[in-house]
Scaffold this active site. Structure first.
Site, mmCIF file in Angstrom:
data_model
loop_
_atom_site.group_PDB
_atom_site.id
_atom_site.type_symbol
_atom_site.label_atom_id
_atom_site.label_comp_id
_atom_site.label_asym_id
_atom_site.label_seq_id
_atom_site.Cartn_x
_atom_site.Cartn_y
_atom_site.Cartn_z
ATOM 1 N N SER A 222 1.874 -9.850 -0.790
ATOM 2 C CA SER A 222 1.444 -8.448 -0.676
ATOM 3 C C SER A 222 1.617 -7.839 0.703
ATOM 4 O O SER A 222 1.792 -6.626 0.827
ATOM 5 C CB SER A 222 -0.013 -8.309 -1.125
ATOM 6 O OG SER A 222 -0.858 -9.160 -0.378
ATOM 7 N N GLU B 114 -9.996 5.922 2.786
ATOM 8 C CA GLU B 114 -10.820 4.846 3.331
ATOM 9 C C GLU B 114 -9.875 3.706 3.672
ATOM 10 O O GLU B 114 -8.772 3.634 3.130
ATOM 11 C CB GLU B 114 -11.845 4.380 2.295
ATOM 12 C CG GLU B 114 -11.353 3.303 1.308
ATOM 13 C CD GLU B 114 -10.203 3.750 0.405
ATOM 14 O OE1 GLU B 114 -10.045 4.967 0.187
ATOM 15 O OE2 GLU B 114 -9.434 2.869 -0.072
ATOM 16 N N LYS C 3 0.809 -1.223 0.000
ATOM 17 C CA LYS C 3 0.000 0.000 0.000
ATOM 18 C C LYS C 3 0.851 1.286 0.000
ATOM 19 O O LYS C 3 0.458 2.296 -0.561
ATOM 20 C CB LYS C 3 -0.935 0.025 1.216
ATOM 21 C CG LYS C 3 -1.947 -1.110 1.264
ATOM 22 C CD LYS C 3 -3.093 -0.838 0.356
ATOM 23 C CE LYS C 3 -4.263 -1.800 0.436
ATOM 24 N NZ LYS C 3 -4.192 -3.031 1.147
HETATM 25 C C1 LIG Z 1 -5.140 -4.103 1.056
HETATM 26 C C2 LIG Z 1 -4.466 -5.385 0.871
HETATM 27 C C3 LIG Z 1 -4.825 -6.260 -0.164
HETATM 28 C C4 LIG Z 1 -6.002 -6.032 -1.062
HETATM 29 O O1 LIG Z 1 -5.964 -4.887 -1.831
HETATM 30 P P1 LIG Z 1 -5.560 -4.896 -3.360
HETATM 31 O O2 LIG Z 1 -5.871 -3.523 -3.805
HETATM 32 O O3 LIG Z 1 -6.393 -5.930 -4.026
HETATM 33 O O4 LIG Z 1 -4.129 -5.214 -3.419
HETATM 34 C C5 LIG Z 1 -4.079 -7.411 -0.344
HETATM 35 N N1 LIG Z 1 -3.053 -7.715 0.485
HETATM 36 C C6 LIG Z 1 -2.693 -6.903 1.500
HETATM 37 C C7 LIG Z 1 -1.568 -7.301 2.367
HETATM 38 C C8 LIG Z 1 -3.395 -5.723 1.734
HETATM 39 O O5 LIG Z 1 -3.030 -4.935 2.744
#
Ligand SMILES: *Cc1c(COP(=O)(O)O)cnc(C)c1O
Length: 390
Positions: A376, A110, A88
């Protein structure tokens, strides 16, 4: 072929379906975002912060034990090692620099799991800008550590009680706030969703992920092309970033994984592309979970970051064209996969990310296939959920 057109569409999806009152903000952004992003001094500033503040490039780690188990060469793109614990931050750094160049002095956002809220509160602290974060009350309760983090960083967290009190409802409130503060405020949206130009802008900021994967694979495997890139999909920003520089390389198989919650047929899931139909949500035309008469269905997932009834318009297009294969994983499958990655690789993934790992046993790899898992985010925020489940 997969880029947004002048009108803000990916095929039939995208656009800017917004109330008249938002028009000036969106128009200002639309007319300036590419010039600002392509400016050399902007890129310089952005790249410096990605390196020195966020900790990029993130490693591309060869996961030996998972590779052995699944019979492929599995690499983990370590976005969990970014400052604040997820991808993020790539987007929030980009957007706050852009907001400053537009002369904005306040930031709103948000958040679902709280990762985007924390990433936004972090860059606001960095730039000395006031920050308001809308968060569903349900999420405030299940993501306490992140709420504490945001407040510590100086952000005001506003719990939202409408609907399921999750991400969709928080996004509604943030949009409403923006309408009433058009001049001085920038809305840092947290994924590749919302009206044009947000999806394209966020995808470009996140595309640093696939830019790095290509360079790293050249060094590790001798060429930039993996056989698979796999990422979880909430709104779709980490997936968009991981896919971006491979979209035109049709021999690279791209797989997005949605949250099936308690099961695709259970009535409690967030698998938008599996279950949705075209509709309009948060200012864009996309695939959307809805009832026969067009009411948005309340989504459900154990993972707050995937608990969203829509998906970015780019992904709706990638689904429609077949360029990306979308699969899904249930809560149970994700928890099991998260535990496996923890115990086999010493990395506790976020519950969102765990969904991506849950499809490894559903795919048939050839022995030399190179598979990149976009890791992620880290699972610290999810310890309570993991612990209860164990
Ligand atoms: C917010 C988040 C997501 C989902 O959001 P995307 O916009 O689909 O990437 C996925 N993995 C993590 C670790 C997140 O914090």
């Amino acid at each position: 072929m997969y880029q947004v057109n002048e009108q803000g569409f990916y095929g039939e999806f995208g656009g800017a379906y917004i109330p008249e009152m938002l028009h000036p903000n969106i128009e200002e952004l639309r007319t300036h975002y590419l010039d600002i992003m392509n400016d050399a001094s902007f890129q310089n500033e952005f790249r410096k912060l990605l390196a020195d503040f966020a900790g990029r490039p993130t490693p591309l780690y060869y996961a030996a034990r998972l590779s052995e188990k699944y019979g492929a060469r599995i690499y983990l793109k370590r976005e969990d090692l970014c400052h604040t614990g997820a991808h993020k931050i790539n987007n929030t750094i980009g957007q706050i620099l852009l907001a400053r160049r537009l002369g904005k002095t306040r930031i709103i956002a948000e958040t679902g799991a709280g990762q985007h809220g924390v990433a936004t509160a972090t860059v606001c602290a960095l730039m000395g800008m006031p920050c308001i974060v809308y968060m569903g009350k349900t999420d405030v309760e299940r993501q306490k550590p992140n709420v504490a983090r945001m407040r510590l960083l100086g952000a005001e967290v506003i719990p939202v009680t409408s609907g399921n009190a999750t991400l969709k409802d928080a996004t509604n409130e943030a949009m409403r706030h923006w309408i009433t503060h058009p001049d001085d405020t920038h809305y840092i949206i947290g994924s590749v969703v919302g009206p044009h130009p947000f999806p394209d802008m966020v995808a470009r900021f996140q595309s640093v992920i696939s830019e790095e994967i290509r360079e790293q694979l050249v060094r590790k495997e001798g060429n930039p092309y993996p056989d698979y890139v796999i990422a979880c999909v909430g709104g779709g920003s980490n997936a968009a970033g991981a896919f971006y520089h491979f979209l035109e390389d049709e021999h690279v198989q791209l797989i997005g994984v949605e949250a099936a919650g308690k099961g695709l047929d259970s009535g409690h899931s967030a698998a938008t592309l599996a279950l949705g139909k075209p509709g309009i949500l948060h200012g864009c035309k996309t695939m959307l979970m809805q009832t026969d008469d067009g009411q948005v269905t309340e989504p459900y997932s154990v993972s707050a970051g995937l608990d969203y009834p829509g998906v970015g318009p780019l992904h709706a297009h990638l689904f429609k064209t077949g360029r990306v294969t979308f699969m899904s994983a249930t809560d149970e499958e994700a928890l099991r996969a998260g535990l496996e990655v923890s115990r086999m690789e010493g990395i506790i993934p976020a519950l969102e990310t765990a969904h991506a790992f849950a499809v490894l046993n559903k795919l048939e790899f050839e022995k030399d296939d190179v598979v990149v898992m976009n890791l992620s985010g880290r699972g610290d925020k999810d310890l309570e959920t993991y612990s209860k489940w164990i």
